[in-house]
Design a protein around this motif. Structure first.
Motif, short mmCIF file in Angstrom:
data_model
loop_
_atom_site.label_atom_id
_atom_site.label_comp_id
_atom_site.label_asym_id
_atom_site.label_seq_id
_atom_site.Cartn_x
_atom_site.Cartn_y
_atom_site.Cartn_z
N ASP A 19 0.83 -1.21 0.00
CA ASP A 19 0.00 0.00 0.00
C ASP A 19 0.87 1.26 0.00
OD1 ASP A 19 -2.41 -1.31 -0.04
OD2 ASP A 19 -2.66 -1.31 2.14
N GLU A 79 1.30 4.01 -2.94
CA GLU A 79 0.96 5.40 -2.62
C GLU A 79 2.11 6.33 -2.99
OE1 GLU A 79 -0.75 7.92 1.17
OE2 GLU A 79 0.62 6.28 1.56
N VAL A 124 -4.79 4.92 2.99
CA VAL A 124 -3.60 5.75 2.80
C VAL A 124 -4.02 7.21 2.79
CG1 VAL A 124 -2.32 3.98 1.55
CG2 VAL A 124 -3.81 5.53 0.28
N GLN A 131 -4.82 3.53 -9.19
CA GLN A 131 -4.40 4.00 -7.88
C GLN A 131 -4.55 5.51 -7.76
OE1 GLN A 131 -3.93 2.42 -5.29
NE2 GLN A 131 -2.68 3.62 -3.87
N LEU A 134 -6.62 7.49 -4.94
CA LEU A 134 -6.05 8.52 -4.08
C LEU A 134 -6.81 9.84 -4.19
CD1 LEU A 134 -2.24 7.87 -4.61
CD2 LEU A 134 -3.48 7.66 -2.47
#
Length: 282
Positions: free
Chosen positions: A4, A8, A93, A236, A240
């Motif tokens: 993770d 990130e 995250v 991703q 985010l």
């Protein structure tokens, strides 16, 4: 480093630049420079329990710019502590939210106090990852092909990034609203059928996220189209940024010079610009 955290950090560096977060000889400590100026850098410790249980922790000021006022580094360090405490949610995250909140506070002068729970949209109109609950995932098989003909009435409304050219490769991103896998398939087919430059591109990478049934289920998927790992990074990025019901497509025209990891920064930069423009209605 956990998967993770690895994903990130790659996404953050793709959205901003390589200097935003960089490793040290200590595998749990990174140098975090607040973009876009990078005039203050702080050390962040990522415990082995991040992001499942514990947030990153500051470990002091690393450096300040030559024109930075005395004491400003310590002030920013304290602000980072406040933001980490206010945005972190166990299991999620938080670096993208930290960057967005820091930029908002530093630019507006709102440099104390936690973010209101109602502030689930950032200053560019993009819902933050902290506000996006992770419901149950439901992946589906690709829908049947759409009809071969298109009309203005069923044309997707794309928001487009400025083209980015580096070492003879050009990257361009588009984003559009979608509410079903069939709409994703239709938008991609329409783009290939109606845009000759896209049809001739070296790679057409994409990712989408769709939320259903009052956020109890969702669907997401991505496509590399030969640019190994790019589709996953796009997905991703959408996670985010906390966006839903969006398809983002990045086209690359290869110029004959290999870019290495730089290509992922380019992919992330144009993709983010397209998504932000979509949310702003541009």
């Amino acid at each position: 480093m956990s998967e993770d955290l690895d994903n990130e950090i790659e996404a953050i560096r793709a959205i901003y630049d390589e200097n935003t977060i960089r490793p040290t000889s200590n595998k749990t400590i990174y140098i975090f420079s607040i973009p876009p100026q990078h005039d203050v850098s702080v050390r962040l410790h990522f415990p082995t329990t991040y992001p499942a249980d514990d947030p990153p922790q500051t470990r002091g000021v690393e450096s300040t710019g030559p024109n930075t006022a005395k004491g400003y580094g310590s002030h920013v360090l304290g602000l980072v502590d406040q933001v980490l405490e206010s945005v972190f949610e166990p299991g999620t995250v938080c670096l993208f939210d930290v960057v967005q909140e820091l930029q908002s506070r530093l630019s507006s002068g709102r440099e104390d106090g936690p973010t209101s729970p109602a502030d689930d949209v950032d200053d560019e109109g993009v819902a933050t990852a902290a506000a996006a609950a992770e419901p149950t995932i439901s992946m589906t098989a690709p829908p049947p092909p759409p009809p071969p003909s298109f009309s203005p009435s069923n044309s997707p409304k794309w928001s487009t990034s400025p083209p980015l050219t580096t070492l003879k490769s050009t990257f361009l991103a588009r984003a559009t609203a979608v509410h079903s896998p069939a709409a994703v398939h239709h938008a991609l087919a329409h783009l290939h059928a109606t845009d000759k430059k896209t049809a001739k591109a070296t790679h057409v990478m994409s990712a989408y996220r769709i939320r259903h049934d009052g956020a109890t289920t969702y669907e997401e998927d991505c496509e590399d189209d030969g640019e190994a790992g790019a589709g996953g990074r796009l997905l991703q990025l959408l996670r985010l940024m906390g966006v839903w019901d969006v398809l983002v497509v990045v086209v690359r025209w290869y110029g004959g010079v290999k870019l290495g990891s730089e290509r992922f920064r380019c992919v992330g930069q144009v993709a983010r610009e397209a998504v932000v423009r979509l949310r702003e209605g541009g």
